[in-house]
Design a protein around this motif. Structure first.
Motif, PDB file in Angstrom:
ATOM      1  N   VAL A 175       5.526  -9.395  -2.068  1.00  0.00           N
ATOM      2  CA  VAL A 175       5.406  -8.124  -3.110  1.00  0.00           C
ATOM      3  C   VAL A 175       5.014  -8.822  -4.256  1.00  0.00           C
ATOM      4  CG1 VAL A 175       6.796  -6.413  -4.297  1.00  0.00           C
ATOM      5  CG2 VAL A 175       7.084  -6.753  -1.760  1.00  0.00           C
ATOM      6  N   ALA A 176       5.572  -9.831  -4.661  1.00  0.00           N
ATOM      7  CA  ALA A 176       5.103 -10.446  -5.877  1.00  0.00           C
ATOM      8  C   ALA A 176       3.501 -11.177  -5.955  1.00  0.00           C
ATOM      9  CB  ALA A 176       6.052 -11.700  -6.318  1.00  0.00           C
ATOM     10  N   SER A 177       3.255 -11.396  -4.942  1.00  0.00           N
ATOM     11  CA  SER A 177       1.882 -11.888  -4.485  1.00  0.00           C
ATOM     12  C   SER A 177       0.759 -10.496  -4.468  1.00  0.00           C
ATOM     13  CB  SER A 177       1.764 -12.575  -3.107  1.00  0.00           C
ATOM     14  OG  SER A 177       2.277 -13.898  -3.155  1.00  0.00           O
ATOM     15  N   ILE A 178       1.185  -9.478  -4.029  1.00  0.00           N
ATOM     16  CA  ILE A 178       0.274  -8.090  -4.088  1.00  0.00           C
ATOM     17  C   ILE A 178       0.214  -7.760  -5.505  1.00  0.00           C
ATOM     18  CG2 ILE A 178       0.402  -5.812  -3.319  1.00  0.00           C
ATOM     19  CD1 ILE A 178       1.656  -6.607  -0.688  1.00  0.00           C
ATOM     20  N   MET A 179       1.513  -7.931  -6.228  1.00  0.00           N
ATOM     21  CA  MET A 179       1.247  -7.480  -7.586  1.00  0.00           C
ATOM     22  C   MET A 179       0.441  -8.333  -8.616  1.00  0.00           C
ATOM     23  SD  MET A 179       5.016  -5.985  -8.491  1.00  0.00           S
ATOM     24  CE  MET A 179       5.625  -7.397  -8.353  1.00  0.00           C
ATOM     25  N   ILE A 180       0.474  -9.482  -8.368  1.00  0.00           N
ATOM     26  CA  ILE A 180      -0.385 -10.479  -8.937  1.00  0.00           C
ATOM     27  C   ILE A 180      -1.881 -10.403  -8.500  1.00  0.00           C
ATOM     28  CG2 ILE A 180      -0.845 -13.094  -9.498  1.00  0.00           C
ATOM     29  CD1 ILE A 180       2.173 -13.338  -9.170  1.00  0.00           C
ATOM     30  N   ALA A 181      -2.063 -10.214  -7.347  1.00  0.00           N
ATOM     31  CA  ALA A 181      -3.464 -10.074  -6.770  1.00  0.00           C
ATOM     32  C   ALA A 181      -4.132  -8.742  -7.264  1.00  0.00           C
ATOM     33  CB  ALA A 181      -3.400  -9.933  -5.541  1.00  0.00           C
ATOM     34  N   TYR A 182      -3.490  -7.690  -7.778  1.00  0.00           N
ATOM     35  CA  TYR A 182      -4.026  -6.467  -8.089  1.00  0.00           C
ATOM     36  C   TYR A 182      -4.759  -6.655  -9.532  1.00  0.00           C
ATOM     37  CZ  TYR A 182      -2.510  -2.697  -5.551  1.00  0.00           C
ATOM     38  OH  TYR A 182      -2.690  -1.595  -4.208  1.00  0.00           O
ATOM     39  N   PRO A 211      -6.454  -3.700  -2.809  1.00  0.00           N
ATOM     40  CA  PRO A 211      -6.837  -3.673  -1.349  1.00  0.00           C
ATOM     41  C   PRO A 211      -7.144  -2.222  -1.101  1.00  0.00           C
ATOM     42  CG  PRO A 211      -4.580  -4.385  -1.830  1.00  0.00           C
ATOM     43  CD  PRO A 211      -5.198  -4.025  -3.138  1.00  0.00           C
ATOM     44  N   THR A 212      -7.952  -2.030   0.102  1.00  0.00           N
ATOM     45  CA  THR A 212      -8.576  -0.745   0.513  1.00  0.00           C
ATOM     46  C   THR A 212      -7.603   0.075   1.465  1.00  0.00           C
ATOM     47  OG1 THR A 212      -9.986  -1.741   1.911  1.00  0.00           O
ATOM     48  CG2 THR A 212     -10.774  -1.673  -0.311  1.00  0.00           C
ATOM     49  N   THR A 213      -6.802  -0.641   2.005  1.00  0.00           N
ATOM     50  CA  THR A 213      -6.195   0.061   3.173  1.00  0.00           C
ATOM     51  C   THR A 213      -4.580  -0.598   3.073  1.00  0.00           C
ATOM     52  OG1 THR A 213      -5.681   0.559   5.396  1.00  0.00           O
ATOM     53  CG2 THR A 213      -6.766  -1.556   4.790  1.00  0.00           C
ATOM     54  N   VAL A 214      -3.677   0.392   3.418  1.00  0.00           N
ATOM     55  CA  VAL A 214      -2.225  -0.096   3.216  1.00  0.00           C
ATOM     56  C   VAL A 214      -2.060  -1.214   4.374  1.00  0.00           C
ATOM     57  CG1 VAL A 214      -1.208   1.659   4.967  1.00  0.00           C
ATOM     58  CG2 VAL A 214       0.048   0.708   3.310  1.00  0.00           C
ATOM     59  N   TRP A 215      -2.937  -1.455   5.479  1.00  0.00           N
ATOM     60  CA  TRP A 215      -2.594  -2.245   6.570  1.00  0.00           C
ATOM     61  C   TRP A 215      -2.796  -3.573   5.955  1.00  0.00           C
ATOM     62  CZ3 TRP A 215       0.045  -0.806  10.416  1.00  0.00           C
ATOM     63  CH2 TRP A 215      -0.107   0.524  11.088  1.00  0.00           C
ATOM     64  N   ILE A 216      -3.529  -3.964   4.822  1.00  0.00           N
ATOM     65  CA  ILE A 216      -3.716  -5.144   4.298  1.00  0.00           C
ATOM     66  C   ILE A 216      -2.476  -5.782   3.725  1.00  0.00           C
ATOM     67  CG2 ILE A 216      -4.926  -6.719   2.531  1.00  0.00           C
ATOM     68  CD1 ILE A 216      -7.163  -4.829   3.048  1.00  0.00           C
ATOM     69  N   ASP A 269       4.042   1.782  -5.209  1.00  0.00           N
ATOM     70  CA  ASP A 269       2.691   2.457  -5.077  1.00  0.00           C
ATOM     71  C   ASP A 269       1.782   1.356  -5.000  1.00  0.00           C
ATOM     72  OD1 ASP A 269       3.661   4.871  -5.179  1.00  0.00           O
ATOM     73  OD2 ASP A 269       3.528   4.929  -7.568  1.00  0.00           O
ATOM     74  N   ARG A 270       2.154   0.076  -5.638  1.00  0.00           N
ATOM     75  CA  ARG A 270       1.251  -1.094  -5.329  1.00  0.00           C
ATOM     76  C   ARG A 270       1.110  -1.532  -4.019  1.00  0.00           C
ATOM     77  NH1 ARG A 270       0.468   0.425  -9.603  1.00  0.00           N
ATOM     78  NH2 ARG A 270      -1.302   1.361  -8.220  1.00  0.00           N
ATOM     79  N   VAL A 271       2.143  -1.399  -3.374  1.00  0.00           N
ATOM     80  CA  VAL A 271       2.360  -1.729  -1.984  1.00  0.00           C
ATOM     81  C   VAL A 271       1.655  -0.744  -0.836  1.00  0.00           C
ATOM     82  CG1 VAL A 271       4.216  -2.224   0.223  1.00  0.00           C
ATOM     83  CG2 VAL A 271       4.807  -3.197  -2.230  1.00  0.00           C
ATOM     84  N   ARG A 272       1.804   0.274  -1.144  1.00  0.00           N
ATOM     85  CA  ARG A 272       1.366   1.485  -0.299  1.00  0.00           C
ATOM     86  C   ARG A 272      -0.082   1.969  -0.686  1.00  0.00           C
ATOM     87  NH1 ARG A 272       2.272   7.215  -1.453  1.00  0.00           N
ATOM     88  NH2 ARG A 272       3.383   7.147  -3.588  1.00  0.00           N
ATOM     89  N   VAL A 273      -0.808   0.995  -1.667  1.00  0.00           N
ATOM     90  CA  VAL A 273      -1.960   1.300  -1.955  1.00  0.00           C
ATOM     91  C   VAL A 273      -2.186   2.882  -2.441  1.00  0.00           C
ATOM     92  CG1 VAL A 273      -4.364   1.048  -1.625  1.00  0.00           C
ATOM     93  CG2 VAL A 273      -2.675  -0.277  -0.337  1.00  0.00           C
ATOM     94  N   ALA A 274      -1.618   3.145  -3.496  1.00  0.00           N
ATOM     95  CA  ALA A 274      -1.532   4.632  -3.984  1.00  0.00           C
ATOM     96  C   ALA A 274      -1.658   4.575  -5.516  1.00  0.00           C
ATOM     97  CB  ALA A 274      -0.290   5.332  -3.572  1.00  0.00           C
TER      98      ALA A 274
END
Length: 331
Positions: free
Chosen positions: A126-133, A138-143, A198-203
């Motif tokens: 989760v922390a990596s996804i927030m920093i990657a933004y 990401p374009t899809t939630v599967w990523i 919302d960052r996790v589910r790409v919304a």
């Protein structure tokens, strides 16, 4: 020109209204708390402190809480999605499932370590996804799902190899996340938590307020404080393997038991031999007394040696040695 001027002014007025709404949202706090949610968040706040500062010291309790929280939350979300029972029914089923899974993680040590490492990997993901933004969206939630599952499995496997260090780090990360989420409810009603979700589910989501970042900053701060506290104070001098006998200790105990059994068997054999000797040949002192009487009554004769030896003489195995042995046993 007037129409054009009015049309050009209209967007700026709308932006001003939206800006005013955002400003008002960040200028006041909502103290209308729900009693049930507030009690649950307060309880989780206490759990977070225990996780962060005493995670490794309270190893069994932490393993139980990890399984209990995971099982109850997952089962409650499934029941809520299916809408099969009422709210009280969903809560009861979730608590029962959480209790069962918590007992499993507490009693089966490797399951508890796996779940602790899995949660550690999830939060790192989760922390990596927030920093990657900051650089990539990401374009899809599967990523994001792939990132979370991969990080979770890696964290679980690493925890099984480096149990103490990863348990300290994992409980600090988990406890810091719980403290930050519980504090977020009491300050801004899960606004920052919804933004992270919302960052996790790409919304899309509204921009957080300035103090929301301070609430999120509680997480890494508590991770640092918890890791240092457990490593230097609460986790020093203890190891979770000491709570159950290791394989080497079991082997040592087995060898000790076998050695004691061998000694006991040797004592029994010695006592049994002495008993057989005394019952077979009589008491050594009485034998010596009888022989002295026989010598006085019937003096030895060369011609009658064979007859005396066959009729009157008792068989004695080294009388002097037997007398010494018996006297030493009596003493």
């Amino acid at each position: 020109m007037a129409l054009n001027d009015d049309s050009s002014v209209a967007p700026s007025s709308n932006n001003t209204v939206l800006g005013d709404e955002e400003d008002t949202r960040c200028l006041y706090f909502d103290y209308n708390y729900d009693v049930t949610t507030a009690v649950v968040c307060g309880m989780y706040l206490v759990f977070g402190v225990v996780y962060t500062l005493y995670g490794y010291r309270c190893f069994k309790a932490v393993m139980f809480l990890t399984g209990f929280i995971f099982g109850s939350v997952v089962v409650y979300l499934i029941c809520l999605e299916e809408s099969l029972l009422s709210t009280a029914g969903n809560s009861g089923v979730a608590l029962g499932a959480g209790l069962l899974f918590g007992l499993i993680t507490m009693l089966v040590q490797y399951v508890g370590l796996f779940m602790t490492g899995f949660h550690m990997g999830l939060f790192v993901g989760v922390a990596s996804i927030m920093i990657a933004y900051l650089w990539y969206s990401p374009t899809t939630v599967w990523i994001t799902v792939g990132i979370l599952l991969g990080c979770g499995l890696v964290g679980a496997v690493v925890t099984l190899f480096f149990q103490k260090g990863c348990t300290i780090l994992g409980t600090s990360i988990y406890g810091g996340a719980i403290i930050a989420a519980s504090s977020d409810y009491f300050i801004e009603k899960f606004t920052m938590l919804y933004w992270v979700w919302d960052r996790v589910r790409v919304a899309p989501s509204p921009t957080p307020c300035w103090f929301s970042w301070l609430i999120l900053g509680i997480w890494p701060f508590m991770v640092l404080v918890g890791s240092l506290t457990q490593w230097k104070i609460t986790g020093r001098g203890t190891h979770h393997e000491e709570m159950r006998p290791s394989r080497k200790a079991r082997q040592v105990n087995l060898q000790r038991i076998r050695r004691e059994e061998t000694r006991a068997e040797q004592r029994q054999r010695k006592y049994r031999y002495l008993y057989q000797v005394r019952t077979a040949h009589g008491d050594v002192i009485s034998q010596s007394y009888i022989q002295s009487l026989q010598t006085k009554v019937c003096p030895p004769d060369d011609s009658l040696t064979t007859i005396h030896s066959d009729l009157t003489r008792l068989t004695v195995l080294n009388p002097s040695a037997s007398t010494n042995t018996t006297l030493s046993q009596v003493a």
